[in-house]
Write a protein that holds these residues in place. Structure first.
Motif, PDB file in Angstrom:
ATOM      1  N   ASP A 148      75.742  41.275  61.981  1.00 41.21           N
ATOM      2  CA  ASP A 148      76.696  42.281  62.451  1.00 41.21           C
ATOM      3  C   ASP A 148      77.841  41.611  63.199  1.00 41.21           C
ATOM      4  OD1 ASP A 148      75.144  44.942  61.938  1.00 41.21           O
ATOM      5  OD2 ASP A 148      73.702  43.626  62.940  1.00 41.21           O
ATOM      6  N   ASN A 149      78.960  42.337  63.304  1.00 44.22           N
ATOM      7  CA  ASN A 149      80.071  41.849  64.120  1.00 44.22           C
ATOM      8  C   ASN A 149      79.684  41.812  65.592  1.00 44.22           C
ATOM      9  OD1 ASN A 149      81.283  43.350  61.652  1.00 44.22           O
ATOM     10  ND2 ASN A 149      82.872  41.927  62.301  1.00 44.22           N
ATOM     11  N   TRP A 150      78.964  42.841  66.036  1.00 41.50           N
ATOM     12  CA  TRP A 150      78.543  42.915  67.429  1.00 41.50           C
ATOM     13  C   TRP A 150      77.297  43.782  67.538  1.00 41.50           C
ATOM     14  CZ3 TRP A 150      82.719  45.645  65.525  1.00 41.50           C
ATOM     15  CH2 TRP A 150      82.644  47.029  65.603  1.00 41.50           C
ATOM     16  N   ILE A 151      76.566  43.594  68.626  1.00 37.31           N
ATOM     17  CA  ILE A 151      75.389  44.411  68.927  1.00 37.31           C
ATOM     18  C   ILE A 151      75.496  44.871  70.378  1.00 37.31           C
ATOM     19  CG2 ILE A 151      72.887  44.436  69.198  1.00 37.31           C
ATOM     20  CD1 ILE A 151      72.655  42.365  67.040  1.00 37.31           C
ATOM     21  N   TYR A 152      75.311  46.162  70.622  1.00 42.99           N
ATOM     22  CA  TYR A 152      75.261  46.689  71.977  1.00 42.99           C
ATOM     23  C   TYR A 152      73.849  46.496  72.519  1.00 42.99           C
ATOM     24  CZ  TYR A 152      79.750  48.888  71.022  1.00 42.99           C
ATOM     25  OH  TYR A 152      81.066  49.105  70.711  1.00 42.99           O
ATOM     26  N   ILE A 153      73.753  46.043  73.758  1.00 41.52           N
ATOM     27  CA  ILE A 153      72.452  45.758  74.367  1.00 41.52           C
ATOM     28  C   ILE A 153      72.159  46.828  75.407  1.00 41.52           C
ATOM     29  CG2 ILE A 153      71.021  44.046  75.519  1.00 41.52           C
ATOM     30  CD1 ILE A 153      72.105  43.182  72.749  1.00 41.52           C
ATOM     31  N   HIS A 154      71.242  47.730  75.077  1.00 40.64           N
ATOM     32  CA  HIS A 154      70.906  48.840  75.971  1.00 40.64           C
ATOM     33  C   HIS A 154      69.817  48.464  76.972  1.00 40.64           C
ATOM     34  CE1 HIS A 154      73.267  51.569  73.445  1.00 40.64           C
ATOM     35  NE2 HIS A 154      72.716  50.966  72.417  1.00 40.64           N
ATOM     36  N   ASP A 155      69.081  47.408  76.702  1.00 38.17           N
ATOM     37  CA  ASP A 155      67.949  47.010  77.530  1.00 38.17           C
ATOM     38  C   ASP A 155      68.393  46.778  78.977  1.00 38.17           C
ATOM     39  OD1 ASP A 155      65.773  45.851  78.720  1.00 38.17           O
ATOM     40  OD2 ASP A 155      65.370  44.423  77.109  1.00 38.17           O
ATOM     41  N   PRO A 156      67.907  47.574  79.923  1.00 41.36           N
ATOM     42  CA  PRO A 156      68.332  47.412  81.318  1.00 41.36           C
ATOM     43  C   PRO A 156      67.744  46.177  81.996  1.00 41.36           C
ATOM     44  CG  PRO A 156      66.678  49.134  81.160  1.00 41.36           C
ATOM     45  CD  PRO A 156      66.994  48.726  79.754  1.00 41.36           C
ATOM     46  N   SER A 157      66.803  45.476  81.334  1.00 40.17           N
ATOM     47  CA  SER A 157      66.198  44.294  81.953  1.00 40.17           C
ATOM     48  C   SER A 157      67.075  43.054  81.839  1.00 40.17           C
ATOM     49  CB  SER A 157      64.821  44.011  81.331  1.00 40.17           C
ATOM     50  OG  SER A 157      64.952  43.538  79.998  1.00 40.17           O
ATOM     51  N   VAL A 158      68.145  43.124  81.042  1.00 41.54           N
ATOM     52  CA  VAL A 158      69.106  42.024  80.945  1.00 41.54           C
ATOM     53  C   VAL A 158      70.479  42.524  81.353  1.00 41.54           C
ATOM     54  CG1 VAL A 158      67.846  40.738  79.172  1.00 41.54           C
ATOM     55  CG2 VAL A 158      69.501  42.505  78.480  1.00 41.54           C
ATOM     56  N   LYS A 159      71.325  41.616  81.822  1.00 43.36           N
ATOM     57  CA  LYS A 159      72.649  41.993  82.298  1.00 43.36           C
ATOM     58  C   LYS A 159      73.687  42.037  81.188  1.00 43.36           C
ATOM     59  CE  LYS A 159      71.944  40.184  86.974  1.00 43.36           C
ATOM     60  NZ  LYS A 159      72.414  39.206  88.007  1.00 43.36           N
ATOM     61  N   VAL A 160      73.468  41.316  80.101  1.00 44.04           N
ATOM     62  CA  VAL A 160      74.446  41.286  79.015  1.00 44.04           C
ATOM     63  C   VAL A 160      74.615  42.683  78.432  1.00 44.04           C
ATOM     64  CG1 VAL A 160      72.706  40.661  77.262  1.00 44.04           C
ATOM     65  CG2 VAL A 160      75.119  40.121  76.866  1.00 44.04           C
ATOM     66  N   GLY A 161      75.865  43.063  78.144  1.00 47.14           N
ATOM     67  CA  GLY A 161      76.145  44.392  77.614  1.00 47.14           C
ATOM     68  C   GLY A 161      76.360  44.427  76.115  1.00 47.14           C
ATOM     69  N   ARG A 162      76.919  43.337  75.587  1.00 43.64           N
ATOM     70  CA  ARG A 162      77.230  43.311  74.152  1.00 43.64           C
ATOM     71  C   ARG A 162      77.263  41.860  73.696  1.00 43.64           C
ATOM     72  NH1 ARG A 162      82.680  46.263  72.140  1.00 43.64           N
ATOM     73  NH2 ARG A 162      83.565  44.619  73.448  1.00 43.64           N
ATOM     74  N   VAL A 163      76.870  41.626  72.444  1.00 43.24           N
ATOM     75  CA  VAL A 163      76.906  40.279  71.872  1.00 43.24           C
ATOM     76  C   VAL A 163      77.771  40.304  70.623  1.00 43.24           C
ATOM     77  CG1 VAL A 163      75.568  38.360  70.931  1.00 43.24           C
ATOM     78  CG2 VAL A 163      74.573  39.791  72.734  1.00 43.24           C
TER      79      VAL A 163
END
Length: 472
Positions: free
Chosen positions: A283-298
């Motif tokens: 994918d071009n990008w992935i949204y990270i919903h997991d609240p256990s990590v700080k990253v928001g999008r890759v």
């Protein structure tokens, strides 16, 4: 004497205005704070031959939703989501005021909690109940679970008319092969070839207006840190509204200064990692919903364009972190941030230990103007005083207008601003450019000319510069 225009900022709005004015032989000086890159938040950064964006900047959105989304949730959870959506359609919140109420109306409470709440609160650093519904209405315009399902079953057919297209459901978009920065670098070179001046590493400190002559004196620090001044008849500003207003002379009223100081911004940093390519995701990008990590999008920049990554056995990921300037994340060292990004990428299953080769960090101040409960009132206060007291000051672009909009909107505000300057009158109200970069005339005169809610205009002089028009 020929008109001189000083433009603050060499982002999409500033460079569009500079190029078009230079074509009309107007004397233009663009002052850009960055010492290296043009393009603002739409620039493309280079690190050891690898290229990456500060976010992905395309000319049409892409969103896999509807049927695909519901299938991935499974039959039981999908059924609950549809029932939740139906409940929201039957018993909606009347006049939704915040992000949570608006999205829950469109998608149902269950999907809001699953796909919107965690990511949105990572981005803004505040509760969804504190974010204005204006932001949701602007960024998710025309989309609901019903329209997403309909599009999944019967995809939109694009026939060249973008008028009725829901941009969020577009399944293709335009992207420069070496990133959006190449567009703005080319624009800057064209402007300079037309005798427009571009001064890099120059940070504006004060804009002083002479009420008798109607002229401006702009003070700025050059790349050597020396204080310089330049005079102009007009200023076009894409600088953050808060900074501009607090740097005006004569000073604005206390009420307007308070409004400016009350405007909030969300800052942003990208950790770019170079890894061995194990084809973890395409994918071009992935949204990270997991609240256990700080990253928001890759972001996966090879998927944006293979030319962004010079080595075929490598991949370039951009991990995006949303923060406030000088909070713990922002003030972390580059080494600490790269280690955090490595750890989180492994944790979410997109890399393995031993994959990492190199990395770097880019910080972006004031990436996102915050739409809190009070922002619209503060912007209205500022606009009123600026229009009255500083007639040759023109606000354009995302931060210049405190509007969370894209490149095409920023460009359109610049295009119409140029029309106003060339005509020496206010032909267009730049605040009437909507999020789809369409100009909507308001008032009784417009009502007589159109049967719809607004009049879409294509100014004739804009057509003379088709090479700058985005594809979406």
């Amino acid at each position: 004497m020929k008109t001189r225009v000083v433009i603050i900022g060499a982002g999409p709005a500033g460079l569009t205005a500079g190029y078009l004015l230079s074509k009309e032989e107007v004397e233009v000086v663009v002052l850009e704070a960055d010492p290296i890159y043009v393009g603002g938040i739409s620039r493309t950064v280079t690190y050891k031959g690898f290229q990456f964006d500060i976010g992905g900047h395309r000319f049409f959105s892409k969103f896999k939703a509807g049927g695909d989304l519901l299938l991935r949730l499974g039959v039981f959870r999908s059924t609950l989501c549809i029932l939740s959506w139906m409940k929201a359609r039957l018993f909606p919140v009347r006049n939704p005021r915040n992000f949570e109420e608006w999205v829950s109306n469109q998608f149902g409470k269950r999907l809001f909690n699953t796909f919107f709440k965690s990511y949105t609160e990572k981005v803004w650093g505040m509760s969804c109940k504190e974010i204005s519904a204006d932001w949701a209405a602007q960024r998710i315009k025309g989309l609901s679970l019903g329209s997403a399902i309909k599009n999944a079953l019967i995809p939109q057919r694009y026939n060249g008319d973008r008028t009725n297209v829901i941009k969020t459901l577009i399944n293709s978009f335009r992207y420069p092969r070496r990133g959006p920065g190449m567009m703005w670098e080319a624009c800057a070179e064209k402007m300079k070839a037309l005798s427009g001046k571009l001064e890099m590493g120059c940070r504006v400190t004060r804009c002083s207006y002479d009420e008798t002559s109607g002229n401006w004196t702009i003070a700025y620090k050059d790349r050597q840190g020396e204080l310089q001044t330049i005079e102009a008849e007009h200023i076009i500003s894409s600088a953050p509204m808060r900074e501009l207003v607090c740097g005006l002379s004569p000073n604005v009223s206390e009420r307007t200064r308070h409004a400016a100081e009350s405007l909030k911004y969300r800052d942003f940093l990208t950790v770019m990692l170079i890894l061995k390519d194990r084809h973890m995701f395409d994918d071009n990008w992935i949204y990270i919903h997991d609240p256990s990590v700080k990253v928001g999008r890759v972001q996966n920049f090879r998927s944006w364009s293979p030319e962004m990554v010079p080595e075929p056995d490598k991949v370039c990921y951009g991990l995006e972190y949303f923060c406030f300037e000088h909070d713990g994340l922002w003030d972390s060292s580059d080494t600490e941030l790269i280690e955090l990004a490595k750890h989180e990428l492994v944790r979410i299953g997109l890399a393995k230990e031993g994959d990492f080769i190199d990395g770097c960090v880019v910080r972006q101040k004031k990436a996102y103007p915050v739409y809190d409960d009070e922002y619209a009132r503060h912007v209205a206060t500022i606009r009123q005083e600026l229009d009255t007291r500083y007639p040759n000051l023109h606000l354009v672009g995302r931060n210049g207008m405190h509007k969370y909009n894209n490149q095409d909107h920023a460009m359109m505000t610049a295009l119409l601003c140029v029309e106003n300057i060339l005509a020496d009158t206010k032909l267009y109200d730049l605040w009437q450019v909507n999020s789809d970069a369409e100009y909507h005339e308001a008032g009784p005169a417009a009502a007589e000319e159109t049967t719809g809610p607004g009049l879409r205009l294509v100014p004739t002089r804009v057509v003379a510069a088709p090479e700058l028009a985005p594809e979406g």
